[in-house]
Design a protein around this motif. Structure first.
Motif, PDB file in Angstrom:
ATOM      1  N   ARG A   1       0.782  -1.228   0.000  1.00 38.91           N
ATOM      2  CA  ARG A   1       0.000   0.000   0.000  1.00 38.91           C
ATOM      3  C   ARG A   1       0.816   1.282   0.000  1.00 38.91           C
TER       4      ARG A   1
ATOM      5  N   SER B   1      -4.100  -3.339  -7.748  1.00 40.11           N
ATOM      6  CA  SER B   1      -4.101  -2.035  -7.088  1.00 40.11           C
ATOM      7  C   SER B   1      -3.430  -0.960  -7.931  1.00 40.11           C
TER       8      SER B   1
ATOM      9  N   GLU C   1       0.160  -8.303   9.511  1.00 35.36           N
ATOM     10  CA  GLU C   1      -0.917  -7.412   9.956  1.00 35.36           C
ATOM     11  C   GLU C   1      -0.888  -7.164  11.463  1.00 35.36           C
TER      12      GLU C   1
ATOM     13  N   PRO D   1      -6.400   4.998   9.237  1.00 34.82           N
ATOM     14  CA  PRO D   1      -7.201   4.512   8.109  1.00 34.82           C
ATOM     15  C   PRO D   1      -8.487   5.317   7.968  1.00 34.82           C
TER      16      PRO D   1
ATOM     17  N   SER E   1     -12.598   2.656   3.426  1.00 34.29           N
ATOM     18  CA  SER E   1     -11.594   2.905   2.403  1.00 34.29           C
ATOM     19  C   SER E   1     -10.289   2.227   2.793  1.00 34.29           C
ATOM     20  N   LEU E   2      -9.452   1.933   1.806  1.00 31.71           N
ATOM     21  CA  LEU E   2      -8.109   1.421   2.062  1.00 31.71           C
ATOM     22  C   LEU E   2      -7.071   2.532   2.078  1.00 31.71           C
ATOM     23  N   THR E   3      -7.532   3.770   1.979  1.00 30.15           N
ATOM     24  CA  THR E   3      -6.656   4.930   2.039  1.00 30.15           C
ATOM     25  C   THR E   3      -6.301   5.254   3.484  1.00 30.15           C
ATOM     26  N   THR E   4      -5.063   5.705   3.722  1.00 34.23           N
ATOM     27  CA  THR E   4      -4.625   6.081   5.067  1.00 34.23           C
ATOM     28  C   THR E   4      -3.966   7.447   5.043  1.00 34.23           C
TER      29      THR E   4
ATOM     30  N   TYR F   1      -5.100   3.986  -1.944  1.00 28.09           N
ATOM     31  CA  TYR F   1      -5.074   2.631  -2.492  1.00 28.09           C
ATOM     32  C   TYR F   1      -6.373   2.399  -3.246  1.00 28.09           C
TER      33      TYR F   1
END
Length: 425
Positions: free
Chosen positions: A59, A76, A293, A376, A380-383, A415
């Protein structure tokens, strides 16, 4: 496609802005190619002390080791951008001053091409020149005379990277770098007690535009299904970068403290000289442990052969530099749906190194301690990544300057899943 067009637009307008920014002043940027950008190329790694040789992630883009691009998700498209604010306190045995600066810290994108091939593109600062130093003195006739040294500019790197998976968990990569920048340096001899005496000013403007390469290797050894060891190697070969410079010596009245200068005579003018900047080789090694993780711990060591540095066939008595860094990140519960702060990533690290400077017999060392979090965004997968570093460069021994700095970086990692074919029933 709209997002991709937006990325290209922002990338285009960022190029001249990054080229023009000067950052925080530092008297030490007078030597070599200026103060090197020693921080990691994104907020996540900056918060972990700057480690990156053995770090690959799906990511974010890590140009420190181009082999790390292989870890991008196959479906991605990644966008990374960061903004930095810095504050510095300069201390000598006699006085203290403060400075600050803001600017773009990095810009990058990464995407898959084939199952075994990934690409990345980005823009990074390489070095920064920003100083204004006045050395007072007395002429043989007993007249007060000052010599002022000023400089601005620096180098930036636009990179185009590729990584290739040669075997399971083993990848190699290469970055094609376009190095560009402009530096303006001058020395100014003047008489502070008399405005009726002509002064002498020497101006030197240099432009660097050329390509270079850096390489990487990344290997992951699985311990079991959730625990891994990562081993990374990085290398940059010695390159001769093409450069041009303009050289001017003139006699003038005025020109002090922003006043208009009246040129009396041009003593020497060289409109264009071609030469090279020899950028020395660099090598690094990294080791990291990852619990999937949950936990990541890493260590880096880097070395660069600055004794081989040259600019227009002149050396600058630089020393070989080295630095080491250690850092970690921790996620309480990556998949938690009941507690937001359990999904937040917590980071910390430290770095220490010897710069390429040794002045009056004193090595100019640098260290920093960093902390950060990754936030996060909902659904969404955006951070959003925040990094805070406090550190010190130099010493007050032998009439030198100690710089205490604080760097704050805000990074956004977007992402997106772009390569999924929608199916309808």
């Amino acid at each position: 496609m709209k997002k991709f067009i937006l990325f290209l637009f922002v990338f285009g307008i960022s190029l001249p802005e990054l080229f023009a920014q000067t950052g925080v002043d530092s008297p030490y940027s007078r030597f070599g190619i200026g103060n090197l950008e020693t921080r990691a190329p994104n907020a996540r790694l900056q918060a972990m002390g700057g480690i990156g040789n053995a770090i690959g992630a799906p990511r974010f883009v890590n140009p420190v080791n181009p082999a790390s691009y292989d870890r991008f998700d196959s479906l991605s498209f990644l966008f990374n951008v960061g903004f930095n604010a810095s504050a510095v306190t300069y201390v000598t045995t006699k006085q203290t001053e403060n400075g600050n600066g803001v600017g773009i810290n990095y810009f990058s994108a990464g995407f898959p091409v084939l199952k075994w091939w990934r690409m990345a593109v980005g823009l990074l600062p390489t070095s920064n020149i920003a100083y204004n130093v006045v050395v007072p003195g007395v002429s043989p006739q007993g007249i007060a005379v000052n010599k002022s040294y000023e400089g601005s500019g620096g180098l930036n790197t636009l990179y185009f990277g590729n990584s290739f998976r040669l075997a399971n968990q083993f990848s190699v990569g290469v970055n094609l770098n376009y190095n560009f920048g402009r530096t303006i340096t001058s020395s100014f001899l003047y008489f502070p007690d008399s405005v009726n005496m002509a002064t002498t000013k020497v101006e030197n403007t240099s432009l660097i535009n050329d390509i270079s390469f850096n390489y990487g290797l990344l290997y992951t050894a699985p311990i079991n299904s959730n625990n891994f060891l990562h081993f990374g190697l990085t290398y940059s070969q010695q390159m001769k970068l093409g450069a041009t410079r303009e050289y001017l010596i003139k006699s003038q009245f005025g020109g002090l403290q922003g006043n208009v200068a009246t040129v009396v005579d041009t003593i020497l003018y060289r409109p264009k000289e071609n030469g090279v900047l020899v950028m020395p080789q660099k090598a690094g090694i990294g080791l990291a442990y990852e619990k999937k993780e949950k936990l990541l711990i890493g260590f880096d060591f880097n070395w660069q052969n600055w004794e081989k540095f040259e600019f227009f066939n002149q050396r600058d008595s630089l020393n070989n530099s080295w630095n080491m860094a250690a850092g970690a990140q921790y996620i309480p519960n990556y998949s938690s749906i009941s507690g937001y702060w359990k999904r937040v990533t917590y980071r910390a690290g430290a770095r220490y190194g010897q710069t390429y400077l040794k002045i009056n017999g004193e090595p100019i060392n640098e260290f920093g301690i960093s902390f950060g979090i990754g936030l996060p965004l909902p659904r969404s997968l955006t951070t959003v990544d925040l990094s805070l570093e406090a550190g010190r460069r130099g010493t007050t021994a032998k009439n030198l300057i100690r710089e205490s700095f604080v760097n704050f970086t805000v990074g956004v990692s977007i992402y997106e899943r772009w390569f999924v074919k929608t199916k309808y029933n």
